[in-house]
Write a protein that holds these residues in place. Structure first.
Motif, PDB file in Angstrom:
ATOM      1  N   TYR A 121       0.847  -1.194   0.000  1.00 56.24           N
ATOM      2  CA  TYR A 121       0.000   0.000   0.000  1.00 56.24           C
ATOM      3  C   TYR A 121       0.887   1.249   0.000  1.00 56.24           C
ATOM      4  N   CYS A 122       0.321   2.352  -0.473  1.00 54.26           N
ATOM      5  CA  CYS A 122       1.020   3.637  -0.386  1.00 54.26           C
ATOM      6  C   CYS A 122       0.027   4.709   0.069  1.00 54.26           C
ATOM      7  N   TYR A 123       0.536   5.665   0.833  1.00 59.70           N
ATOM      8  CA  TYR A 123      -0.325   6.722   1.346  1.00 59.70           C
ATOM      9  C   TYR A 123      -0.683   7.726   0.249  1.00 59.70           C
ATOM     10  N   LEU A 124      -1.932   8.164   0.281  1.00 58.81           N
ATOM     11  CA  LEU A 124      -2.409   9.193  -0.640  1.00 58.81           C
ATOM     12  C   LEU A 124      -2.679  10.514   0.084  1.00 58.81           C
ATOM     13  N   ARG A 125      -3.441  10.447   1.188  1.00 59.35           N
ATOM     14  CA  ARG A 125      -3.860  11.645   1.891  1.00 59.35           C
ATOM     15  C   ARG A 125      -3.854  11.416   3.401  1.00 59.35           C
ATOM     16  N   GLY A 126      -3.795  12.519   4.124  1.00 61.92           N
ATOM     17  CA  GLY A 126      -3.908  12.480   5.581  1.00 61.92           C
ATOM     18  C   GLY A 126      -4.713  13.677   6.056  1.00 61.92           C
ATOM     19  N   LYS A 127      -5.513  13.501   7.108  1.00 58.61           N
ATOM     20  CA  LYS A 127      -6.338  14.589   7.641  1.00 58.61           C
ATOM     21  C   LYS A 127      -6.438  14.474   9.160  1.00 58.61           C
ATOM     22  N   PHE A 128      -6.521  15.636   9.816  1.00 60.78           N
ATOM     23  CA  PHE A 128      -6.737  15.695  11.256  1.00 60.78           C
ATOM     24  C   PHE A 128      -8.218  15.852  11.573  1.00 60.78           C
ATOM     25  N   LEU A 129      -8.590  15.396  12.770  1.00 60.43           N
ATOM     26  CA  LEU A 129      -9.927  15.637  13.316  1.00 60.43           C
ATOM     27  C   LEU A 129      -9.792  15.862  14.813  1.00 60.43           C
ATOM     28  N   LYS A 130     -10.355  16.967  15.296  1.00 61.81           N
ATOM     29  CA  LYS A 130     -10.329  17.277  16.723  1.00 61.81           C
ATOM     30  C   LYS A 130     -11.727  17.170  17.285  1.00 61.81           C
ATOM     31  N   MET A 131     -11.870  16.392  18.368  1.00 58.07           N
ATOM     32  CA  MET A 131     -13.149  16.230  19.054  1.00 58.07           C
ATOM     33  C   MET A 131     -12.929  16.521  20.532  1.00 58.07           C
ATOM     34  N   GLY A 132     -13.408  17.677  20.976  1.00 63.83           N
ATOM     35  CA  GLY A 132     -13.116  18.090  22.344  1.00 63.83           C
ATOM     36  C   GLY A 132     -11.628  18.311  22.495  1.00 63.83           C
ATOM     37  N   LYS A 133     -11.015  17.633  23.452  1.00 58.95           N
ATOM     38  CA  LYS A 133      -9.575  17.745  23.661  1.00 58.95           C
ATOM     39  C   LYS A 133      -8.791  16.665  22.927  1.00 58.95           C
ATOM     40  N   GLU A 134      -9.496  15.710  22.330  1.00 58.04           N
ATOM     41  CA  GLU A 134      -8.838  14.600  21.641  1.00 58.04           C
ATOM     42  C   GLU A 134      -8.546  14.963  20.183  1.00 58.04           C
ATOM     43  N   ILE A 135      -7.357  14.569  19.721  1.00 54.60           N
ATOM     44  CA  ILE A 135      -6.972  14.806  18.331  1.00 54.60           C
ATOM     45  C   ILE A 135      -6.682  13.468  17.659  1.00 54.60           C
ATOM     46  N   TYR A 136      -7.256  13.292  16.483  1.00 53.26           N
ATOM     47  CA  TYR A 136      -7.064  12.078  15.694  1.00 53.26           C
ATOM     48  C   TYR A 136      -6.535  12.482  14.309  1.00 53.26           C
ATOM     49  N   PHE A 137      -5.929  11.523  13.639  1.00 57.12           N
ATOM     50  CA  PHE A 137      -5.632  11.747  12.226  1.00 57.12           C
ATOM     51  C   PHE A 137      -5.952  10.481  11.442  1.00 57.12           C
ATOM     52  N   TYR A 138      -6.310  10.701  10.179  1.00 58.40           N
ATOM     53  CA  TYR A 138      -6.741   9.632   9.285  1.00 58.40           C
ATOM     54  C   TYR A 138      -5.768   9.569   8.117  1.00 58.40           C
ATOM     55  N   LEU A 139      -5.373   8.358   7.746  1.00 57.45           N
ATOM     56  CA  LEU A 139      -4.468   8.149   6.620  1.00 57.45           C
ATOM     57  C   LEU A 139      -5.154   7.278   5.575  1.00 57.45           C
ATOM     58  N   LEU A 140      -5.271   7.814   4.367  1.00 56.32           N
ATOM     59  CA  LEU A 140      -5.834   7.082   3.238  1.00 56.32           C
ATOM     60  C   LEU A 140      -4.704   6.467   2.430  1.00 56.32           C
ATOM     61  N   SER A 141      -4.798   5.170   2.176  1.00 59.45           N
ATOM     62  CA  SER A 141      -3.781   4.491   1.364  1.00 59.45           C
ATOM     63  C   SER A 141      -4.447   3.608   0.317  1.00 59.45           C
ATOM     64  N   SER A 142      -3.722   3.356  -0.761  1.00 57.55           N
ATOM     65  CA  SER A 142      -4.242   2.502  -1.829  1.00 57.55           C
ATOM     66  C   SER A 142      -3.255   1.383  -2.125  1.00 57.55           C
ATOM     67  N   HIS A 143      -3.778   0.270  -2.614  1.00 54.61           N
ATOM     68  CA  HIS A 143      -2.950  -0.891  -2.950  1.00 54.61           C
ATOM     69  C   HIS A 143      -2.224  -0.634  -4.265  1.00 54.61           C
ATOM     70  N   ASN A 144      -0.996  -1.130  -4.352  1.00 60.24           N
ATOM     71  CA  ASN A 144      -0.174  -0.885  -5.538  1.00 60.24           C
ATOM     72  C   ASN A 144      -0.568  -1.725  -6.747  1.00 60.24           C
ATOM     73  N   ALA A 145      -1.248  -2.848  -6.518  1.00 57.30           N
ATOM     74  CA  ALA A 145      -1.497  -3.772  -7.622  1.00 57.30           C
ATOM     75  C   ALA A 145      -2.976  -4.074  -7.858  1.00 57.30           C
ATOM     76  N   LYS A 146      -3.825  -3.811  -6.881  1.00 57.20           N
ATOM     77  CA  LYS A 146      -5.252  -4.096  -7.058  1.00 57.20           C
ATOM     78  C   LYS A 146      -6.080  -2.908  -6.579  1.00 57.20           C
TER      79      LYS A 146
END
Length: 261
Positions: free
Chosen positions: A225-250
């Motif tokens: 897999y390889c990363y395409l995008r990343g995004k943050f999300l803040k909920m109250g005092k908690e911080i998360y991030f999301y990483l989108l990845s795609s497969h190289n062959a399928k």
């Protein structure tokens, strides 16, 4: 720490944005999917056949997609799921830059050729503007500051932006009042950058790096897999991030949600 994961096959996902507490991704080439913060599907919206999203602009609960191959903008209200395609007839050569201003029911957009348009969300009409026009008054100061740089993206409400400083360096700046460099970042092989509070996320195909002050932590995609995008999300005092990845062959993608300790 990874807390949740979303997997999908036979769907070419390349776009990801976070609006409020919802994750928006393209649904192949005909629409978008809106997910909650736990990556559970809320709604699918069919927007247009052969849809290709080039870039996007956002407010706290609204999203505007720039789709030049489809010769249109598409407005989406993420809360109500209402949407509207807006023709760019007569503006076929318009390539929008990252510099914009979203002011309630009006959005001012700029092109790389210093062209300006105003989108009125009350009637979905588009009007060409001159920078000296009174309707550009609120936008003009920010545009003059930022147009001197190659701007990757802006955080319009916070008056912050990522700009390309040189071939090897990206600066994260604050442009409210005098321009202030908040962080100098080595570009290396990274293609996307995100920021929230005192955190910066660099996204490259082979790794993502979370930066907090002088501390750095690397994250690596699953094998094939390889990363395409990343995004943050803040909920109250908690911080998360999301990483989108795609497969190289399928045709397979995954979105991984991480919690920042």
């Amino acid at each position: 720490m990874k807390v949740e994961e979303f997997n999908l096959i036979n769907n070419d996902i390349y776009f990801m944005e976070i609006i409020g507490e919802r994750v928006v991704i393209n649904n192949d080439y005909n629409g978008v999917m809106i997910l909650d913060d736990h990556l559970q599907l809320i709604k699918k919206l069919f927007l247009k056949e052969e849809l290709m999203i080039y870039s996007s602009f956002s407010s706290s609960s609204e999203l505007l997609l720039f789709c030049p191959d489809n010769n249109c903008l598409i407005y989406i209200n993420i809360k109500s799921f209402d949407f509207q395609a807006i023709s760019l007839e007569g503006l076929e050569n318009l390539i929008l830059s990252a510099i914009y201003k979203w002011d309630q029911e009006e959005v001012i957009l700029s092109s790389y050729k210093k062209e300006f348009i105003k989108l009125d969300l009350n009637n979905y009409s588009i009007k060409k503007l001159n920078l000296d026009n009174s309707e550009c008054r609120k936008f003009r100061e920010d545009y003059i500051k930022l147009s001197r740089f190659h701007v990757y993206k802006i955080y319009e409400l916070e008056k912050k932006a990522f700009i390309k400083k040189s071939f090897s360096e990206v600066d994260f700046i604050k442009y409210k009042g005098k321009i202030e460099v908040k962080k100098k970042i080595s570009q290396e092989d990274f293609h996307d950058f995100e920021a929230i509070d005192n955190y910066i996320l660099k996204i490259g195909e082979e790794k993502a790096v979370l930066i907090h002050q002088e501390n750095k932590k690397a994250y690596y995609p699953e094998k094939n897999y390889c990363y395409l995008r990343g995004k943050f999300l803040k909920m109250g005092k908690e911080i998360y991030f999301y990483l989108l990845s795609s497969h190289n062959a399928k045709l397979a993608i995954k979105i991984e949600k991480y919690k920042i300790p």
